[in-house]
Design a protein around this motif. Structure first.
Motif, PDB file in Angstrom:
ATOM      1  N   VAL A 286       0.860  -1.186   0.000  1.00  0.00           N
ATOM      2  CA  VAL A 286       0.000   0.000   0.000  1.00  0.00           C
ATOM      3  C   VAL A 286       0.895   1.233   0.000  1.00  0.00           C
ATOM      4  CG1 VAL A 286      -1.728   1.308   1.286  1.00  0.00           C
ATOM      5  CG2 VAL A 286      -1.860  -1.194   1.205  1.00  0.00           C
ATOM      6  N   CYS A 287       0.634   2.116  -0.954  1.00  0.00           N
ATOM      7  CA  CYS A 287       1.407   3.355  -1.062  1.00  0.00           C
ATOM      8  C   CYS A 287       0.428   4.500  -1.295  1.00  0.00           C
ATOM      9  CB  CYS A 287       2.414   3.260  -2.209  1.00  0.00           C
ATOM     10  SG  CYS A 287       3.399   4.747  -2.457  1.00  0.00           S
ATOM     11  N   ALA A 288       0.329   5.396  -0.311  1.00  0.00           N
ATOM     12  CA  ALA A 288      -0.559   6.560  -0.416  1.00  0.00           C
ATOM     13  C   ALA A 288      -1.984   6.134  -0.780  1.00  0.00           C
ATOM     14  CB  ALA A 288      -0.013   7.549  -1.436  1.00  0.00           C
ATOM     15  N   ASP A 289      -2.510   5.187  -0.012  1.00  0.00           N
ATOM     16  CA  ASP A 289      -3.897   4.720  -0.156  1.00  0.00           C
ATOM     17  C   ASP A 289      -4.182   3.960  -1.452  1.00  0.00           C
ATOM     18  OD1 ASP A 289      -4.583   5.790   2.310  1.00  0.00           O
ATOM     19  OD2 ASP A 289      -5.016   7.755   1.426  1.00  0.00           O
ATOM     20  N   SER A 290      -3.157   3.592  -2.184  1.00  0.00           N
ATOM     21  CA  SER A 290      -3.365   2.772  -3.379  1.00  0.00           C
ATOM     22  C   SER A 290      -2.435   1.565  -3.315  1.00  0.00           C
ATOM     23  CB  SER A 290      -3.094   3.579  -4.651  1.00  0.00           C
ATOM     24  OG  SER A 290      -1.748   4.007  -4.689  1.00  0.00           O
ATOM     25  N   VAL A 291      -2.829   0.496  -3.993  1.00  0.00           N
ATOM     26  CA  VAL A 291      -2.035  -0.730  -3.984  1.00  0.00           C
ATOM     27  C   VAL A 291      -1.112  -0.729  -5.201  1.00  0.00           C
ATOM     28  CG1 VAL A 291      -2.106  -3.244  -4.066  1.00  0.00           C
ATOM     29  CG2 VAL A 291      -3.851  -1.993  -2.789  1.00  0.00           C
ATOM     30  N   ILE A 292       0.180  -0.920  -4.935  1.00  0.00           N
ATOM     31  CA  ILE A 292       1.164  -0.972  -6.018  1.00  0.00           C
ATOM     32  C   ILE A 292       1.933  -2.279  -5.920  1.00  0.00           C
ATOM     33  CG2 ILE A 292       1.422   1.547  -6.027  1.00  0.00           C
ATOM     34  CD1 ILE A 292       4.184   1.107  -4.662  1.00  0.00           C
ATOM     35  N   ASN A 293       2.614  -2.644  -6.986  1.00  0.00           N
ATOM     36  CA  ASN A 293       3.492  -3.804  -6.954  1.00  0.00           C
ATOM     37  C   ASN A 293       4.939  -3.321  -6.894  1.00  0.00           C
ATOM     38  OD1 ASN A 293       3.605  -6.862  -7.241  1.00  0.00           O
ATOM     39  ND2 ASN A 293       5.098  -6.210  -8.768  1.00  0.00           N
ATOM     40  N   VAL A 294       5.632  -3.700  -5.840  1.00  0.00           N
ATOM     41  CA  VAL A 294       7.034  -3.308  -5.673  1.00  0.00           C
ATOM     42  C   VAL A 294       7.904  -4.375  -6.336  1.00  0.00           C
ATOM     43  CG1 VAL A 294       8.861  -2.765  -4.040  1.00  0.00           C
ATOM     44  CG2 VAL A 294       6.502  -2.135  -3.509  1.00  0.00           C
ATOM     45  N   ASP A 295       8.561  -4.012  -7.426  1.00  0.00           N
ATOM     46  CA  ASP A 295       9.397  -4.956  -8.153  1.00  0.00           C
ATOM     47  C   ASP A 295      10.705  -5.224  -7.417  1.00  0.00           C
ATOM     48  OD1 ASP A 295       7.579  -5.216 -10.255  1.00  0.00           O
ATOM     49  OD2 ASP A 295       8.372  -3.424 -11.254  1.00  0.00           O
ATOM     50  N   CYS A 296      11.227  -6.432  -7.633  1.00  0.00           N
ATOM     51  CA  CYS A 296      12.506  -6.813  -7.027  1.00  0.00           C
ATOM     52  C   CYS A 296      13.631  -6.201  -7.870  1.00  0.00           C
ATOM     53  CB  CYS A 296      12.612  -8.329  -6.985  1.00  0.00           C
ATOM     54  SG  CYS A 296      14.084  -8.933  -6.170  1.00  0.00           S
ATOM     55  N   ASP A 297      13.987  -4.963  -7.538  1.00  0.00           N
ATOM     56  CA  ASP A 297      14.927  -4.187  -8.352  1.00  0.00           C
ATOM     57  C   ASP A 297      15.925  -3.489  -7.436  1.00  0.00           C
ATOM     58  OD1 ASP A 297      16.274  -2.583 -10.096  1.00  0.00           O
ATOM     59  OD2 ASP A 297      14.536  -1.405 -10.729  1.00  0.00           O
ATOM     60  N   ALA A 298      17.200  -3.845  -7.545  1.00  0.00           N
ATOM     61  CA  ALA A 298      18.233  -3.253  -6.685  1.00  0.00           C
ATOM     62  C   ALA A 298      18.450  -1.774  -6.971  1.00  0.00           C
ATOM     63  CB  ALA A 298      19.549  -4.005  -6.854  1.00  0.00           C
TER      64      ALA A 298
END
Length: 688
Positions: A286-298
């Protein structure tokens, strides 16, 4: 170890039933990978993953253990989870943090409840799965019987890629179906290629099944399969990799961890076929009241979460972290999204059991342990520039409770402090002070769970405690209306004491006493009404039968008298207490017992057994509903006094395949034939 890309990191949880060989398998994998020079044994208490004194003593894993090591050009993060159901917190932690779940199954015992639970949890969390049928060196091990059970239980996705050839009751060699080569194992698990065994009809069927499963993963492979062409080794491995990642294929390998048979093939399969962190570690947040997908990215901003906490009185707290994106270093600016406060990152460590090696950083997809964080299990850590929150793991609720009794006076504060540290590392433990019974209640998942907690309290924090059954919080009430008189008259030489009341007591639908006054003619001055009420409220805290609080009571002040000099608030308070004791005794007092709402999920074939047990406990079944395939949800009301050992009974009844919750719902009259025993017990407790 230098930084590896997330595409070369494999995060694998080892799961399965207690005694299925998970810890031995981890030991064998590390030995064959060359990271340990001696293969330990659980029975000898010298394995890498079981290093806690309680684990060595009990010869079983009690908590999640992390083992990080390199194999060829891949970094493996193995998570050895406990198989005992009392310590299922470790399974939830491990499956949550891993990208794949390797489920150990005994070649002797076959598919057990622990394997089913591990597979179910892995699928719920969207994790890739792989089976390893171990203990193939044991007498009566039967791979094909176990394979049939796996297919029956888990469906057509189950696909063997290594099978044993058995001769004279013993495994002669293992056949790698992808290579179509047979291997015989010697000392230290050294594989020597040997002639293919004469069982081609069975092997041909297995190879055809593998090819068909792989064909389903790709259109080109599908066309090639139906044109009758054979797949190359690369196509087989690639197709298996894609099928495992999507969940359409669950490969089965076999061998013996103790004899190091088949472990080299297993390591290769884990390294080549299971999804990497880059493929699997993207995570919703959850980011700022919305759902996002956090990619596995260094190269992205930092985000991570704590998946395990260890409380140590000497070293301090150790937090195990999975980095989802970015790179974590000791200098990283980090905010704890649970507390909203910045976190100072301490020393970073790569761990292998109890062995720790300092690390400079941990990049996306990797695990790392950090010292002296204030963060707790489940907390999200991230860069202040992108504040995200990952969903916390929901752990099984404690269902078995005992009261804690100190062995030495003055240790109460030490207990609270020590238990608080245990609660930080085990989220399936619970602790509360029952304000009514004044007992400290420790809750967990079973008898062994609480026994280990008590041992840790003593060994880690120097507090010796004993456990006993908690006091049941009964209530008392009345069944008929009565009128009672209370008179307090005392001459002491100067001013005397005088209070006189007439009070009507009657049953009422309420938790707290209802007080009214219907006094006419000033027989009791209004100024003394609060004193009468206070005297009654103090009195209802202790009933006349067994000393339990009285509920469902209405008291109406009707009449009385006073003395212009000797009357006082204290005198009327005392008079009210006298009227209470006299009136309640005449009003047919009874005991009330707490009734709980039970929600139990059991296999369909155990519903009759459960209902029979509930009848013995004076329970009443309210309803039955299908839960998931093969399971039924039973709702029932049951007296809390009868449910103390229900957790142990349900586990024995279902071999650990049942679960339940119970919560207080209401009070009901205690059957008359049971009242004498409760009154006698209360006299012992309250010292009447």
């Amino acid at each position: 170890m230098s930084r590896l890309g997330a595409d070369r990191i494999k995060n694998v949880a080892l799961a399965g039933h207690a005694g299925s060989g998970k810890t031995s398998l981890a030991e064998a994998m590390m030995f064959k990978a060359g990271v340990i020079d001696r293969q330990g044994r659980v029975a000898d208490g010298n394995t890498v993953c079981d290093f806690d004194p309680e684990e060595i003593k009990r010869k079983a894993s009690l908590s999640l253990s992390v083992a990080q090591f390199g194999y060829n050009d891949v970094k493996l993060n193995l998570l050895d989870t406990p198989g005992l159901f009392d310590f299922t917190a470790g399974l939830y932690e491990g499956v949550s943090a891993a990208d794949s779940v390797l489920i150990a199954v005994s070649g002797k015992s076959g598919v057990t409840v622990g394997a089913k639970k591990a597979y179910k949890l892995a699928k719920q969390r969207g994790k890739a799965t792989m089976f390893f049928v171990g203990k193939m060196d044991s007498e009566n091990a039967d791979f094909y019987k176990v394979l049939e059970s796996l297919k029956t239980e888990f469906g057509p996705s189950v696909c063997p890629i290594v099978v044993p050839f058995v001769q004279d009751g013993k495994v002669d060699c293992y056949v790698n179906l992808l290579e179509m080569r047979a291997y015989r194992y010697g000392k230290n698990g050294i594989a020597v290629q040997t002639d293919m065994p004469d069982s081609e009809h069975r092997l041909d069927g297995l190879i055809a099944a593998i090819s068909e499963a792989i064909a389903e993963t790709d259109e080109e492979l599908f066309e090639k399969f139906f044109s009758g062409e054979q797949f190359t080794y690369f196509e087989l491995v690639s197709g298996l990799h894609n099928g495992i990642k999507s969940g359409s294929i669950t490969p089965v390998l076999c061998g013996s961890a103790q004899e190091l048979e088949g472990i080299d093939i297993l390591l290769e399969a884990v390294a080549k076929m299971l999804p990497s962190a880059a493929e699997a570690s993207g995570r919703e947040a959850v980011c700022a009241d919305s759902v996002i997908n956090v990619d596995c990215d260094a190269d992205s901003l930092l985000s991570a979460y704590v998946f395990k906490t260890v409380a140590d009185p000497f070293v301090g707290k150790l937090s195990y972290i999975k980095v989802v994106s970015g790179v974590l270093t000791a200098e990283s600016p980090v905010v704890n999204m649970t507390s909203g406060q910045p976190e100072k990152i301490g020393k970073l460590l790569n761990v292998r059991g109890k062995k720790q090696e300092e690390a400079k950083e941990a990049a996306a997809g990797d695990f790392v342990a950090v010292t002296k964080l204030s963060a707790l299990t489940g907390d999200t850590l991230c860069d202040p520039k992108r504040q995200v929150v990952f969903e916390k793991v929901e752990f099984p609720a404690p269902c078995y409770s005992l009261a804690v009794k100190t062995s030495a006076s003055g240790d109460e504060s030490k207990i609270s402090s020590g238990v608080h540290r245990l609660l930080e590392e085990d989220l399936t433990l619970g602790f509360e002070l029952n304000t009514e019974t004044h007992q400290q209640i420790l809750s967990g998942l079973g008898e062994q769970h609480l026994d280990v907690a008590v041992s840790k309290l003593k060994n880690k924090f120097g507090v010796s405690v004993e456990l006993e059954a908690p006091i049941i919080a009964y209530r008392e009430t009345i069944r008929k209306k009565v009128k009672a008189e209370g008179k307090h008259k005392k001459q002491t030489g100067g001013h005397g004491q005088y209070g006189h009341v007439v009070i009507e007591f009657e049953p009422w639908d309420c938790d707290e006493m209802v007080f009214e006054e219907k006094v006419f003619g000033g027989s009791v001055p209004k100024g003394y009404f609060p004193a009468v009420e206070k005297g009654l409220r103090d009195s209802v805290l202790k009933g006349v039968l067994a000393g339990y609080p009285v509920v469902g009571l209405k008291a109406t002040l009707l009449d009385g008298s006073y003395h212009p000099v000797d009357s006082s608030e204290m005198a009327f308070k005392t008079a009210a207490g006298i009227a209470y004791r006299d009136g309640i005794s005449q009003a047919s007092p009874i005991l009330l017992e707490p009734i709980g709402l039970l929600r139990a999920i059991v296999p369909d074939d155990k519903t009759g057994d459960l209902m029979g047990d509930l009848n013995k406990r004076r329970g009443r079944v309210l309803g039955m509903n299908p839960e998931e395939q093969g399971y039924t949800l039973i709702e029932a009301n049951a007296p809390m006094s009868e449910m103390q050992d229900f957790a142990n009974t349900l586990r024995q009844m279902t071999q650990g395949d049942g679960s339940f919750t119970i919560s207080f719902e209401r009070y009901e009259p205690l059957p008359e034939q049971l009242q004498a025993a409760v009154i006698q017990k209360a006299a012992e407790i309250f010292g009447k």
